[in-house]
Scaffold this motif. Structure first.
Motif, PDB file in Angstrom:
ATOM      1  N   LEU A  61       0.829  -1.206   0.000  1.00  0.00           N
ATOM      2  CA  LEU A  61       0.000   0.000   0.000  1.00  0.00           C
ATOM      3  C   LEU A  61       0.868   1.262   0.000  1.00  0.00           C
ATOM      4  CD1 LEU A  61      -2.919   1.086   0.174  1.00  0.00           C
ATOM      5  CD2 LEU A  61      -2.631   1.087   2.652  1.00  0.00           C
ATOM      6  N   ILE A  62       1.928   1.264   0.797  1.00  0.00           N
ATOM      7  CA  ILE A  62       2.839   2.408   0.813  1.00  0.00           C
ATOM      8  C   ILE A  62       3.491   2.579  -0.552  1.00  0.00           C
ATOM      9  CG2 ILE A  62       5.026   3.261   1.763  1.00  0.00           C
ATOM     10  CD1 ILE A  62       4.126   1.953   4.440  1.00  0.00           C
ATOM     11  N   PHE A  63       3.953   1.475  -1.152  1.00  0.00           N
ATOM     12  CA  PHE A  63       4.573   1.547  -2.472  1.00  0.00           C
ATOM     13  C   PHE A  63       3.563   2.001  -3.527  1.00  0.00           C
ATOM     14  CE2 PHE A  63       6.090  -0.286  -6.483  1.00  0.00           C
ATOM     15  CZ  PHE A  63       7.330   0.311  -6.534  1.00  0.00           C
ATOM     16  N   TYR A  64       2.320   1.582  -3.393  1.00  0.00           N
ATOM     17  CA  TYR A  64       1.263   1.986  -4.313  1.00  0.00           C
ATOM     18  C   TYR A  64       1.095   3.509  -4.297  1.00  0.00           C
ATOM     19  CZ  TYR A  64      -3.377   1.982  -6.507  1.00  0.00           C
ATOM     20  OH  TYR A  64      -4.438   2.206  -7.336  1.00  0.00           O
ATOM     21  N   HIS A  65       1.089   4.080  -3.104  1.00  0.00           N
ATOM     22  CA  HIS A  65       0.935   5.534  -3.000  1.00  0.00           C
ATOM     23  C   HIS A  65       2.179   6.268  -3.512  1.00  0.00           C
ATOM     24  CE1 HIS A  65      -2.956   5.501  -1.182  1.00  0.00           C
ATOM     25  NE2 HIS A  65      -2.555   4.663  -0.233  1.00  0.00           N
ATOM     26  N   LEU A  66       3.354   5.723  -3.251  1.00  0.00           N
ATOM     27  CA  LEU A  66       4.571   6.326  -3.809  1.00  0.00           C
ATOM     28  C   LEU A  66       4.553   6.273  -5.330  1.00  0.00           C
ATOM     29  CD1 LEU A  66       7.339   4.931  -1.418  1.00  0.00           C
ATOM     30  CD2 LEU A  66       6.478   7.263  -1.549  1.00  0.00           C
ATOM     31  N   LEU A  67       4.079   5.171  -5.874  1.00  0.00           N
ATOM     32  CA  LEU A  67       3.990   5.029  -7.322  1.00  0.00           C
ATOM     33  C   LEU A  67       2.985   6.014  -7.912  1.00  0.00           C
ATOM     34  CD1 LEU A  67       5.249   3.143  -9.454  1.00  0.00           C
ATOM     35  CD2 LEU A  67       3.204   1.755  -9.271  1.00  0.00           C
ATOM     36  N   ALA A  68       1.861   6.196  -7.230  1.00  0.00           N
ATOM     37  CA  ALA A  68       0.874   7.172  -7.703  1.00  0.00           C
ATOM     38  C   ALA A  68       1.458   8.584  -7.683  1.00  0.00           C
ATOM     39  CB  ALA A  68      -0.380   7.101  -6.839  1.00  0.00           C
ATOM     40  N   LEU A  69       2.209   8.895  -6.639  1.00  0.00           N
ATOM     41  CA  LEU A  69       2.855  10.204  -6.560  1.00  0.00           C
ATOM     42  C   LEU A  69       3.877  10.371  -7.678  1.00  0.00           C
ATOM     43  CD1 LEU A  69       3.094  12.823  -4.922  1.00  0.00           C
ATOM     44  CD2 LEU A  69       4.854  11.686  -3.572  1.00  0.00           C
ATOM     45  N   ARG A  70       4.634   9.311  -7.965  1.00  0.00           N
ATOM     46  CA  ARG A  70       5.652   9.377  -9.021  1.00  0.00           C
ATOM     47  C   ARG A  70       5.014   9.587 -10.392  1.00  0.00           C
ATOM     48  NH1 ARG A  70       8.378  10.105 -12.898  1.00  0.00           N
ATOM     49  NH2 ARG A  70      10.157   8.898 -13.558  1.00  0.00           N
ATOM     50  N   VAL A  71       3.931   8.888 -10.662  1.00  0.00           N
ATOM     51  CA  VAL A  71       3.250   9.051 -11.946  1.00  0.00           C
ATOM     52  C   VAL A  71       2.655  10.445 -12.053  1.00  0.00           C
ATOM     53  CG1 VAL A  71       1.290   8.238 -13.319  1.00  0.00           C
ATOM     54  CG2 VAL A  71       2.833   6.599 -12.266  1.00  0.00           C
ATOM     55  N   THR A  72       2.118  10.952 -10.968  1.00  0.00           N
ATOM     56  CA  THR A  72       1.558  12.304 -10.975  1.00  0.00           C
ATOM     57  C   THR A  72       2.646  13.346 -11.202  1.00  0.00           C
ATOM     58  OG1 THR A  72      -0.139  11.549  -9.428  1.00  0.00           O
ATOM     59  CG2 THR A  72       0.145  13.920  -9.678  1.00  0.00           C
ATOM     60  N   VAL A  73       3.786  13.167 -10.573  1.00  0.00           N
ATOM     61  CA  VAL A  73       4.903  14.108 -10.775  1.00  0.00           C
ATOM     62  C   VAL A  73       5.376  14.070 -12.224  1.00  0.00           C
ATOM     63  CG1 VAL A  73       7.349  14.460 -10.191  1.00  0.00           C
ATOM     64  CG2 VAL A  73       5.675  14.183  -8.386  1.00  0.00           C
ATOM     65  N   GLY A  74       5.307  12.920 -12.853  1.00  0.00           N
ATOM     66  CA  GLY A  74       5.728  12.802 -14.251  1.00  0.00           C
ATOM     67  C   GLY A  74       4.862  13.579 -15.217  1.00  0.00           C
ATOM     68  N   TRP A  75       3.662  13.927 -14.814  1.00  0.00           N
ATOM     69  CA  TRP A  75       2.779  14.694 -15.682  1.00  0.00           C
ATOM     70  C   TRP A  75       3.158  16.165 -15.763  1.00  0.00           C
ATOM     71  CZ3 TRP A  75      -2.347  12.505 -13.347  1.00  0.00           C
ATOM     72  CH2 TRP A  75      -2.549  11.212 -13.843  1.00  0.00           C
ATOM     73  N   PHE A  76       3.958  16.646 -14.825  1.00  0.00           N
ATOM     74  CA  PHE A  76       4.335  18.052 -14.791  1.00  0.00           C
ATOM     75  C   PHE A  76       5.773  18.211 -15.279  1.00  0.00           C
ATOM     76  CE2 PHE A  76       1.138  17.455 -11.475  1.00  0.00           C
ATOM     77  CZ  PHE A  76       0.190  18.371 -11.891  1.00  0.00           C
ATOM     78  N   PRO A  77       5.961  18.707 -16.489  1.00  0.00           N
ATOM     79  CA  PRO A  77       7.320  18.794 -17.039  1.00  0.00           C
ATOM     80  C   PRO A  77       8.192  19.848 -16.362  1.00  0.00           C
ATOM     81  CG  PRO A  77       5.740  19.774 -18.548  1.00  0.00           C
ATOM     82  CD  PRO A  77       4.949  19.166 -17.429  1.00  0.00           C
TER      83      PRO A  77
END
Length: 140
Positions: A61-77
């Motif tokens: 669950l912790i890794f899932y949230h970190l992954l969601a944060l990483r994907v979200t950060v990738g959307w902002f160039p």
């Protein structure tokens, strides 16, 4: 036998360090679960299998949230992923994302391969979340 180079030793050290953090995290979650069941709920803690399943669920669950944060950060160039707080997030999540990258073709220059990674994590979380119920059905 071939001698290892310095970079191979560094890779082995990193792998060992990561495994050590995982083991320490599992032990901490196990101790937390024991204290939670004994002190707060006031009854005998469940079996080791149930606690291990819940601990693995918490880590996923912790890794899932970190992954969601990483994907979200990738959307902002305009966010530099090589700066201090985000570079650690990238180091933790990129090996998992690289594993799924290329498994699904891009659609209109949009990489949807992390979705497959999220689906796999959700399936794993569902399995480990229901460990107490599966344990009762199988072993009792």
């Amino acid at each position: 036998m071939k001698k290892k180079t310095r970079s191979e030793f560094e890779k082995d050290e990193i792998i060992f360090r990561n495994m050590t953090f995982v083991i320490i995290g599992l032990l901490a979650l196990y101790i937390h679960s024991l204290v939670y069941y004994r002190v707060q709920l006031g009854y005998k803690p469940p079996s080791v299998i149930v606690l291990l399943g819940r601990s693995i669920y918490s880590m996923i669950l912790i890794f899932y949230h970190l992954l969601a944060l990483r994907v979200t950060v990738g959307w902002f160039p305009n966010i530099n992923i090589y700066q201090k707080p985000i570079v650690y997030l990238v180091k933790v999540t990129d090996p998992y994302l690289r594993f799924w990258r290329g498994s699904i073709p891009t659609i209109f220059d949009f990489d949807i391969s992390p979705w497959l990674g999220f689906i796999v994590l959700e399936i794993l979380m569902y399995g480990f979340e229901n460990t107490p119920y599966l344990y009762r059905v199988i072993f009792r």
